[in-house]
Design a protein around this motif. Structure first.
Motif, PDB file in Angstrom:
ATOM      1  N   GLU A 149       0.829  -1.209   0.000  1.00 42.80           N
ATOM      2  CA  GLU A 149       0.000   0.000   0.000  1.00 42.80           C
ATOM      3  C   GLU A 149       0.863   1.257   0.000  1.00 42.80           C
ATOM      4  O   GLU A 149       0.578   2.230  -0.709  1.00 42.80           O
ATOM      5  N   LEU A 150       1.940   1.224   0.771  1.00 42.47           N
ATOM      6  CA  LEU A 150       2.849   2.368   0.835  1.00 42.47           C
ATOM      7  C   LEU A 150       3.514   2.609  -0.507  1.00 42.47           C
ATOM      8  O   LEU A 150       3.558   3.735  -1.011  1.00 42.47           O
ATOM      9  N   VAL A 151       4.015   1.538  -1.109  1.00 40.85           N
ATOM     10  CA  VAL A 151       4.791   1.675  -2.348  1.00 40.85           C
ATOM     11  C   VAL A 151       3.895   1.997  -3.544  1.00 40.85           C
ATOM     12  O   VAL A 151       4.374   2.517  -4.550  1.00 40.85           O
ATOM     13  N   SER A 152       2.609   1.741  -3.433  1.00 38.17           N
ATOM     14  CA  SER A 152       1.697   2.125  -4.513  1.00 38.17           C
ATOM     15  C   SER A 152       1.664   3.643  -4.694  1.00 38.17           C
ATOM     16  O   SER A 152       1.206   4.130  -5.733  1.00 38.17           O
ATOM     17  N   LYS A 153       2.165   4.368  -3.708  1.00 38.36           N
ATOM     18  CA  LYS A 153       2.212   5.829  -3.786  1.00 38.36           C
ATOM     19  C   LYS A 153       3.428   6.337  -4.547  1.00 38.36           C
ATOM     20  O   LYS A 153       3.580   7.537  -4.744  1.00 38.36           O
TER      21      LYS A 153
END
Length: 210
Positions: free
Chosen positions: A106-110
């Motif tokens: 979820e973090l890296v999707s940013k």
């Protein structure tokens, strides 16, 4: 190189020294990575690095910095014909991004990874499309006219120079090696330690991306 480009290189060098950044202008030399702490301000906070751009992407369309509003960005300058340094750097960075994705998808999707060519003469959209696909499915490759690339490189404090070695069949491009991490408003945050392990890169991403 033209006098205009050489003047740009000199001006960039002055800005780099003023910003206190370590930059290596060489086709095949390593550089040190960044650092930081959860309780510290990002090491590049307030630095005058980056800015607006519009370049040609690997599909032949136009890509502007405004399209990444709200996203973190990993930005690396290089070229596809680089014999060793660029592919090694990109592999480490993208493996680090993949490691971070496993730990916190979820973090890296940013985060949007971006590769900007300093060799627009050979790095056509078709060449870049094949090149970036080897490293990460979300890696965007950007190129442009020599003037467009020079303008963007100046904003991002990248120095580059074509090197024609006697007897060589292909020219090399010496260029400074930074893997930048930018925030969601395009603000510089940190340098990623691409000369370390992918885990080092993943750790630095986790340190600054919120």
């Amino acid at each position: 190189m033209s006098g205009r480009v050489m003047n740009n290189i000199k001006n960039i060098a002055k800005m780099i020294l003023g910003a206190g950044l370590l930059v290596i202008l060489a086709a095949c030399n390593p550089t040190a990575g960044g650092g930081g702490s959860e309780n510290m301000e990002p090491p590049l906070a307030g630095a005058r690095i980056g800015g607006p751009f519009t370049l040609t992407n690997q599909d032949g369309g136009k890509t502007s910095d405004t399209q990444f509003k709200g996203q973190y960005r990993i930005v690396y300058f290089g070229y596809s014909y680089c014999p060793d340094v660029c592919p090694v750097d990109l592999a480490n960075i993208m493996l680090g991004l993949k490691q971070a994705e496993k730990e916190n998808p979820e973090l890296v999707s940013k985060i949007q990874p971006i590769f900007i060519s300093v060799d627009p003469g050979r790095d056509t959209p078709a060449v870049l499309k094949q090149y970036v696909s080897a490293f990460h499915p979300r890696l965007i490759g950007l190129t442009g006219t020599p003037e467009e690339v020079a303008e963007v490189a100046e904003k991002y404090l990248i120095i580059y120079d074509v090197r024609n070695d006697e007897g060589a069949t292909e020219y090399l491009v010496d260029h400074s090696r930074q893997a930048y991490l930018f925030g969601p408003d395009g603000e510089p945050l940190a340098l990623l330690p691409f000369d370390g392990t992918p885990q080092d890169v993943a750790a630095e991403i986790a340190r600054w991306v919120r």
